[in-house]
Design a protein around this motif. Structure first.
Motif, mmCIF file in Angstrom:
data_model
loop_
_atom_site.group_PDB
_atom_site.id
_atom_site.type_symbol
_atom_site.label_atom_id
_atom_site.label_comp_id
_atom_site.label_asym_id
_atom_site.label_seq_id
_atom_site.Cartn_x
_atom_site.Cartn_y
_atom_site.Cartn_z
ATOM 1 N N PHE A 144 0.826 -1.214 0.000
ATOM 2 C CA PHE A 144 0.000 0.000 0.000
ATOM 3 C C PHE A 144 0.859 1.261 0.000
ATOM 4 N N LEU A 145 2.001 1.224 0.719
ATOM 5 C CA LEU A 145 2.911 2.375 0.715
ATOM 6 C C LEU A 145 3.491 2.605 -0.685
ATOM 7 N N ALA A 146 3.814 1.485 -1.375
ATOM 8 C CA ALA A 146 4.371 1.595 -2.732
ATOM 9 C C ALA A 146 3.332 2.152 -3.711
ATOM 10 N N ILE A 147 2.095 1.718 -3.560
ATOM 11 C CA ILE A 147 1.022 2.219 -4.435
ATOM 12 C C ILE A 147 0.790 3.700 -4.169
ATOM 13 N N GLU A 148 0.833 4.090 -2.886
ATOM 14 C CA GLU A 148 0.632 5.501 -2.520
ATOM 15 C C GLU A 148 1.788 6.359 -3.024
ATOM 16 N N ALA A 149 3.013 5.821 -2.960
ATOM 17 C CA ALA A 149 4.180 6.561 -3.447
ATOM 18 C C ALA A 149 4.107 6.791 -4.949
ATOM 19 N N GLN A 150 3.563 5.822 -5.649
ATOM 20 C CA GLN A 150 3.401 5.950 -7.103
ATOM 21 C C GLN A 150 2.431 7.075 -7.437
ATOM 22 N N ASP A 151 1.313 7.106 -6.710
ATOM 23 C CA ASP A 151 0.310 8.168 -6.884
ATOM 24 C C ASP A 151 -0.711 8.035 -5.756
ATOM 25 N N PRO A 152 -0.752 8.987 -4.828
ATOM 26 C CA PRO A 152 -1.716 8.891 -3.719
ATOM 27 C C PRO A 152 -3.163 8.783 -4.196
ATOM 28 N N GLY A 153 -3.403 9.284 -5.398
ATOM 29 C CA GLY A 153 -4.757 9.237 -5.946
ATOM 30 C C GLY A 153 -5.227 7.847 -6.297
ATOM 31 N N ASN A 154 -4.304 6.866 -6.283
ATOM 32 C CA ASN A 154 -4.704 5.485 -6.604
ATOM 33 C C ASN A 154 -5.741 4.939 -5.627
ATOM 34 N N PHE A 155 -5.729 5.460 -4.384
ATOM 35 C CA PHE A 155 -6.681 5.002 -3.376
ATOM 36 C C PHE A 155 -7.998 5.778 -3.417
ATOM 37 N N ASP A 156 -8.018 6.837 -4.177
ATOM 38 C CA ASP A 156 -9.174 7.735 -4.192
ATOM 39 C C ASP A 156 -10.237 7.235 -5.172
ATOM 40 N N MET A 157 -11.377 6.782 -4.643
ATOM 41 C CA MET A 157 -12.464 6.291 -5.497
ATOM 42 C C MET A 157 -13.012 7.390 -6.412
ATOM 43 N N LEU A 158 -12.752 8.649 -6.049
ATOM 44 C CA LEU A 158 -13.286 9.769 -6.829
ATOM 45 C C LEU A 158 -12.224 10.442 -7.693
ATOM 46 N N LYS A 159 -11.033 9.835 -7.780
ATOM 47 C CA LYS A 159 -9.932 10.431 -8.540
ATOM 48 C C LYS A 159 -10.305 10.615 -10.017
ATOM 49 N N ASN A 160 -10.108 11.832 -10.502
ATOM 50 C CA ASN A 160 -10.356 12.164 -11.919
ATOM 51 C C ASN A 160 -11.746 11.732 -12.385
ATOM 52 N N THR A 161 -12.704 11.646 -11.458
ATOM 53 C CA THR A 161 -14.054 11.247 -11.847
ATOM 54 C C THR A 161 -15.000 12.429 -11.723
ATOM 55 N N THR A 162 -16.089 12.315 -12.407
ATOM 56 C CA THR A 162 -17.180 13.282 -12.295
ATOM 57 C C THR A 162 -18.428 12.493 -11.945
ATOM 58 N N PHE A 163 -19.488 13.191 -11.628
ATOM 59 C CA PHE A 163 -20.753 12.509 -11.357
ATOM 60 C C PHE A 163 -21.175 11.675 -12.565
ATOM 61 N N ILE A 164 -21.035 12.273 -13.759
ATOM 62 C CA ILE A 164 -21.405 11.550 -14.990
ATOM 63 C C ILE A 164 -20.501 10.345 -15.187
ATOM 64 N N GLY A 165 -19.222 10.483 -14.850
ATOM 65 C CA GLY A 165 -18.289 9.366 -15.003
ATOM 66 C C GLY A 165 -18.643 8.191 -14.112
#
Length: 494
Positions: free
Chosen positions: A216-237
């Motif tokens: 999990f630390l390695a995934i977060e180091a790559q991009d913390p947004g990887n854990f974010d269910m709303l990353k780069n999303t919109t309501f329509i998305g």
């Protein structure tokens, strides 16, 4: 070939076993009903696993892990939507469709069911629905052939053109020979293989990357947004990804499993088995893509194939982390996913051409033996067209699947769902629903309106068309009587 012998041997054994099952099923195939629906003889376990395996194509082990690998958990909304949609389909459609098809002329195909349910003497409803099946399923078949070709290409170092034929040959063989029983029996084996691969692989990746915390630390180091269910999303998305669940109501290859159950009493148990299998498989798929981020960030020297094509993440992890014999079994799971869906699609296309065109309009007096062999010929024809469509090596599996899934979900989903729960639905309402759903998907896809997945407007507009057009007319007394008898049968036996 660059593949080690154990992997190649595992593949050959697996393919030979599937073809052998096809020849075993051949002995139980005596008429068109056997070839198309297995004589309505599937028990709850085979119904459940066959429905699951026919649904989860190469997309499960290639398209979705690749999407998670590229974008993180924000892509998992699609898995949530699929689980909800599948459950509702089992709950509201499965049992009712099983009894409705039996009460409406013992229908063998969806077009056959529509024609009987709505007393369509003109043949228009049957023709249009069969055409929709052939158009969208040929695209869907092409997606399966692309996935199989990618597997053979990356595993055995074949050219894409050679891999295209190698990946499709075995599926065509056992579908051609054994029909529905072969497809359903092999689906059960393939579903078992898929869940084994998707539970084992993420555990081994997790161990290879140092356990949960380190991963999990390695995934977060790559991009913390990887854990974010709303990353780069919109309501329509998010709505678009969740909207995939609507597709279940209209997929002919999944609905055929409901129609083939030995009785409505098997459905409840099948639902529990199928949903457990599905949740575990989708969870494993998301984990493979997600943990793959950590593995390849720690081992950039072997990340080249995944960087080039992110849909290879499961393939590369299997090859890198496992003994060649185990890797062969795991990679066979991709072939299982591809073969299970492709075989169902080929069979549904074949049944549409045989039952809904050949028998209905060309040879009403054709013998059962003749119809079975016409069905086999149609399997070959559709397969060849799908291979031609898949010839472009730049095809992406998820893109092809999303278009075909939306086409069926919008064209057939509202018609199937409303036809089994509303007795006042009419033939003109059904016709309007199919046309509006299919046309909306095609137009919406072409213009990419609002960035919204085309299945959602297609499903909504088709449902509205069914309701309002049905209110303009009245179902016949026979239609109402058959509906009520089937509904009573369902409630007594569910």
């Amino acid at each position: 070939m660059s593949a080690s012998n154990p992997t190649l041997i595992t593949f050959v054994i697996y393919i030979a076993a599937m073809v052998l099952i096809g020849f075993m099923a051949y002995r139980s195939t005596n008429n068109l009903s056997d070839y198309i629906l297995g004589g309505r003889s599937l028990g709850s376990v085979v119904t459940a696993l066959s429905a699951g395996a026919s649904d989860m194509s190469g997309w499960l082990l290639m398209g979705l892990p690749g999407a998670i690998y590229m974008s993180g958990l924000s892509e998992s909304w699609i898995a949530i939507g699929l689980i909800v949609g599948a459950y509702l389909n089992w709950l509201f459609v499965a049992g009712r469709l099983r009894v409705q098809t039996e009460h409406n002329g013992d229908a063998l195909t969806l077009p056959d069911y529509f024609a009987s349910r709505f007393e369509d003497k003109s043949g228009l409803l049957r023709i249009i629905s069969a055409v929709v099946i052939l158009v969208f399923f040929t695209i869907y078949c092409a997606s399966g052939i692309v996935a199989g070709a990618r597997l053979f290409e990356s595993t055995f170092g074949m050219s894409y053109e050679t891999a295209l034929w190698a990946g499709a040959a075995a599926t065509i063989a056992y579908t051609f020979v054994g029909g529905f029983l072969a497809v359903s029996w092999t689906d059960t084996v393939q579903a078992t293989l898929m869940i084994f691969a998707l539970l084992l692989t993420p555990i081994i990746v997790l161990l290879a990357t140092g356990g949960v915390d380190t991963t999990f630390l390695a995934i977060e180091a790559q991009d913390p947004g990887n854990f974010d269910m709303l990353k780069n999303t919109t309501f329509i998305g998010i709505i678009s990804l969740m909207g995939w669940g609507l597709g279940y109501f209209g997929q002919p290859h999944i609905l055929a499993r409901f129609m083939a159950a030995d009785s409505v009493k098997s459905i409840a148990n099948a639902r529990r088995i199928s949903m457990t299998w599905m949740i575990l498989c989708l969870g494993g798929t998301v984990a493979v893509g997600f943990f793959g981020i950590a593995y390849f960030s720690a081992h950039p020297e072997v990340a080249g194939p995944v960087t080039e094509n992110h849909e290879r993440v499961f393939i590369e992890l299997a090859k890198l982390l496992f003994n060649p014999w185990i890797a062969g079994v795991l990679l066979s799971a991709i072939l299982a996913a591809v073969m299970s869906t492709l075989s169902c699609q080929l069979l549904v296309c074949s049944s549409a051409l045989t039952e809904d065109f050949y028998k209905t309009f060309l040879r009403k007096s054709a013998s059962q033996v003749e119809l079975v062999w016409v069905g086999r010929a149609m399997v070959l024809l559709v397969a060849l067209i799908a291979i031609a469509l898949a010839a472009n090596p730049d095809n992406r599996v998820l893109g092809l699947v999303s278009y075909a899934w939306a086409g069926f979900g919008a064209a057939f989903g509202p018609v199937v769902l409303i036809s089994v729960i509303w007795k006042k639905m009419t033939r003109d309402g059904a016709l309007a629903g199919i046309l509006v759903g299919a046309i909306t998907v095609i137009v919406w896809k072409h213009f990419e309106l609002l960035g919204l997945y085309e299945i959602i407007p297609g499903f909504i507009f088709a449902s509205l068309a069914i309701y309002f057009v049905s209110l303009m007319g009245q179902p016949s007394a026979g239609m109402v009587q058959r509906f009520e008898a089937a509904e009573k049968d369902f409630r007594l036996n569910k």
